[in-house]
Design a protein around this motif. Structure first.
Motif, PDB file in Angstrom:
ATOM      1  N   MET A   1     -22.673 -27.331  22.854  1.00  0.00           N
ATOM      2  CA  MET A   1     -23.435 -26.589  21.847  1.00  0.00           C
ATOM      3  C   MET A   1     -24.330 -25.561  22.530  1.00  0.00           C
ATOM      4  SD  MET A   1     -25.894 -28.027  18.793  1.00  0.00           S
ATOM      5  CE  MET A   1     -27.318 -28.309  19.875  1.00  0.00           C
ATOM      6  N   ILE A   2     -24.323 -24.350  22.008  1.00  0.00           N
ATOM      7  CA  ILE A   2     -25.111 -23.263  22.584  1.00  0.00           C
ATOM      8  C   ILE A   2     -26.517 -23.265  21.989  1.00  0.00           C
ATOM      9  CG2 ILE A   2     -25.321 -20.755  22.832  1.00  0.00           C
ATOM     10  CD1 ILE A   2     -22.266 -20.604  22.680  1.00  0.00           C
ATOM     11  N   LEU A   3     -27.516 -23.155  22.848  1.00  0.00           N
ATOM     12  CA  LEU A   3     -28.903 -23.037  22.396  1.00  0.00           C
ATOM     13  C   LEU A   3     -29.304 -21.568  22.446  1.00  0.00           C
ATOM     14  CD1 LEU A   3     -31.670 -24.058  21.588  1.00  0.00           C
ATOM     15  CD2 LEU A   3     -32.097 -24.679  23.977  1.00  0.00           C
ATOM     16  N   TYR A   4     -29.736 -21.044  21.303  1.00  0.00           N
ATOM     17  CA  TYR A   4     -30.144 -19.653  21.171  1.00  0.00           C
ATOM     18  C   TYR A   4     -31.663 -19.566  21.080  1.00  0.00           C
ATOM     19  CZ  TYR A   4     -25.291 -18.704  19.574  1.00  0.00           C
ATOM     20  OH  TYR A   4     -23.920 -18.597  19.465  1.00  0.00           O
ATOM     21  N   PRO A   5     -32.360 -19.147  22.128  1.00  0.00           N
ATOM     22  CA  PRO A   5     -33.795 -18.896  21.993  1.00  0.00           C
ATOM     23  C   PRO A   5     -34.031 -17.739  21.027  1.00  0.00           C
ATOM     24  CG  PRO A   5     -33.146 -19.016  24.308  1.00  0.00           C
ATOM     25  CD  PRO A   5     -31.890 -18.922  23.508  1.00  0.00           C
ATOM     26  N   ALA A   6     -35.012 -17.911  20.137  1.00  0.00           N
ATOM     27  CA  ALA A   6     -35.254 -16.914  19.105  1.00  0.00           C
ATOM     28  C   ALA A   6     -36.444 -16.030  19.445  1.00  0.00           C
ATOM     29  CB  ALA A   6     -35.500 -17.605  17.770  1.00  0.00           C
ATOM     30  N   ILE A   7     -36.260 -14.739  19.229  1.00  0.00           N
ATOM     31  CA  ILE A   7     -37.355 -13.779  19.321  1.00  0.00           C
ATOM     32  C   ILE A   7     -37.434 -13.061  17.986  1.00  0.00           C
ATOM     33  CG2 ILE A   7     -38.275 -11.748  20.495  1.00  0.00           C
ATOM     34  CD1 ILE A   7     -36.796 -12.616  23.002  1.00  0.00           C
ATOM     35  N   GLN A  37     -36.789 -11.848  28.968  1.00  0.00           N
ATOM     36  CA  GLN A  37     -36.494 -12.059  30.387  1.00  0.00           C
ATOM     37  C   GLN A  37     -36.869 -13.464  30.835  1.00  0.00           C
ATOM     38  OE1 GLN A  37     -38.510  -8.742  32.289  1.00  0.00           O
ATOM     39  NE2 GLN A  37     -37.426  -7.299  30.987  1.00  0.00           N
ATOM     40  N   GLU A  38     -37.941 -14.018  30.276  1.00  0.00           N
ATOM     41  CA  GLU A  38     -38.305 -15.408  30.594  1.00  0.00           C
ATOM     42  C   GLU A  38     -37.209 -16.366  30.147  1.00  0.00           C
ATOM     43  OE1 GLU A  38     -42.128 -16.799  29.339  1.00  0.00           O
ATOM     44  OE2 GLU A  38     -43.114 -14.890  29.802  1.00  0.00           O
ATOM     45  N   PHE A  39     -36.695 -16.147  28.948  1.00  0.00           N
ATOM     46  CA  PHE A  39     -35.628 -17.007  28.440  1.00  0.00           C
ATOM     47  C   PHE A  39     -34.371 -16.886  29.307  1.00  0.00           C
ATOM     48  CE2 PHE A  39     -37.467 -16.674  23.874  1.00  0.00           C
ATOM     49  CZ  PHE A  39     -38.248 -17.810  24.066  1.00  0.00           C
ATOM     50  N   GLY A 220     -37.207 -21.504  18.151  1.00  0.00           N
ATOM     51  CA  GLY A 220     -38.229 -20.514  18.447  1.00  0.00           C
ATOM     52  C   GLY A 220     -39.565 -21.149  18.787  1.00  0.00           C
ATOM     53  N   ARG A 221     -40.283 -21.579  17.754  1.00  0.00           N
ATOM     54  CA  ARG A 221     -41.644 -22.083  17.947  1.00  0.00           C
ATOM     55  C   ARG A 221     -41.705 -23.217  18.978  1.00  0.00           C
ATOM     56  NH1 ARG A 221     -46.582 -21.817  15.476  1.00  0.00           N
ATOM     57  NH2 ARG A 221     -45.752 -20.402  13.899  1.00  0.00           N
ATOM     58  N   ALA A 222     -40.729 -24.108  18.964  1.00  0.00           N
ATOM     59  CA  ALA A 222     -40.762 -25.241  19.895  1.00  0.00           C
ATOM     60  C   ALA A 222     -40.708 -24.777  21.345  1.00  0.00           C
ATOM     61  CB  ALA A 222     -39.612 -26.193  19.602  1.00  0.00           C
ATOM     62  N   LEU A 223     -40.007 -23.671  21.604  1.00  0.00           N
ATOM     63  CA  LEU A 223     -39.948 -23.130  22.960  1.00  0.00           C
ATOM     64  C   LEU A 223     -41.273 -22.490  23.341  1.00  0.00           C
ATOM     65  CD1 LEU A 223     -36.402 -21.471  22.869  1.00  0.00           C
ATOM     66  CD2 LEU A 223     -37.027 -23.682  23.855  1.00  0.00           C
ATOM     67  N   TYR A 224     -41.884 -21.780  22.400  1.00  0.00           N
ATOM     68  CA  TYR A 224     -43.162 -21.119  22.680  1.00  0.00           C
ATOM     69  C   TYR A 224     -44.291 -22.136  22.841  1.00  0.00           C
ATOM     70  CZ  TYR A 224     -40.758 -16.853  21.177  1.00  0.00           C
ATOM     71  OH  TYR A 224     -39.880 -15.795  21.069  1.00  0.00           O
TER      72      TYR A 224
END
Length: 239
Positions: A1-7, A37-39, A220-224
């Motif tokens: 499964m692909i994880l897509y970081p959201a911006i 770039q961080e992601f 999104g939010r969980a990564l931030y």
């Protein structure tokens, strides 16, 4: 499964909303390209971008930060928000976007989705944003009587690359995704389904993957907030 970081882009900044409410936004980065770039440095394979202002305006508003991300990051990116005609689709793909996400027009002009999917194979996704099972459009501000499953099935033969299914009531609330509804949608169609809304822990990601039918997840939010460590999550999902 692909994880897509959201911006999610609002007024040129990377933000997160709660339940899609533009008045309940938190700014996480003044430099969306730096955030992207961080992601990428953490190892992500894709980026998920949303022009929030564009979703309400009906045309691109945050083009500058999107273009900055595309120029500075080598991983593919998908974008939704304000993409409602063929010219805008072509413009974004010409600028290096890997995939456009069509949401409002999927309800209001489904023929455009079909035309775009034929013209640009593998580069057109449908965004289905639902509140209590019914699709909402125009930045989630307009309720419809269209059921999410019916809309998804209507594109079964259109050649779209993916369906991004967002449970609006879960989005930005850190309460966990609607796994049951997302898995049911994925089982109802042959189109790959990407889950969005409420992903708040590594356990959520693993549970989505364990369904065996969900192709990807957006967070999104969980990564931030640090609730999910992106590098660790990517390792876990690949392993």
């Amino acid at each position: 499964m692909i994880l897509y970081p959201a911006i999610d882009l609002k007024d040129g900044q990377a933000v997160r909303l709660v339940h899609g409410d533009m008045d309940r936004s938190t700014v996480f980065n003044d430099d969306p390209a730096a955030q992207a770039q961080e992601f990428v440095a953490a190892g992500c394979e894709w980026l998920h971008l949303v022009d929030l202002n564009g979703a309400f305006a009906g045309s691109p508003v945050n083009a500058a930060p999107v273009e900055a991300i595309l120029k500075s990051c080598k991983v593919p990116a998908q974008l939704g928000g304000g993409i409602r005609d063929m010219q805008t689709i072509e413009t974004w793909l010409d600028k290096g976007l890997a995939r456009v996400i069509l949401g409002t027009v999927a309800v209001e002009n489904p023929d455009l989705v079909r035309e775009a999917a034929r013209a640009f194979p593998g580069q057109v996704a449908v965004g289905i944003d639902a509140r209590n099972g019914f699709v909402a459009t125009k930045g989630w501000a307009t309720e419809t009587n269209v059921q999410a499953g019916d809309l998804a099935r209507s594109f079964e033969d259109a050649g779209v690359a993916a369906i991004i299914y967002t449970d609006i009531n879960r989005d930005g609330a850190m309460g966990g995704p609607n796994i049951e509804a997302t898995a049911a949608l994925a089982r109802a169609v042959s189109i790959p389904v990407i889950a969005s809304g409420g992903v708040s822990s590594l356990d959520d990601l693993i549970a989505l993957g364990d369904t065996g039918v969900i192709e990807g997840a957006i967070s999104g939010r969980a990564l931030y907030d640090g609730a999910i460590d992106l590098a660790a999550a990517l390792t876990a999902l690949r392993g």
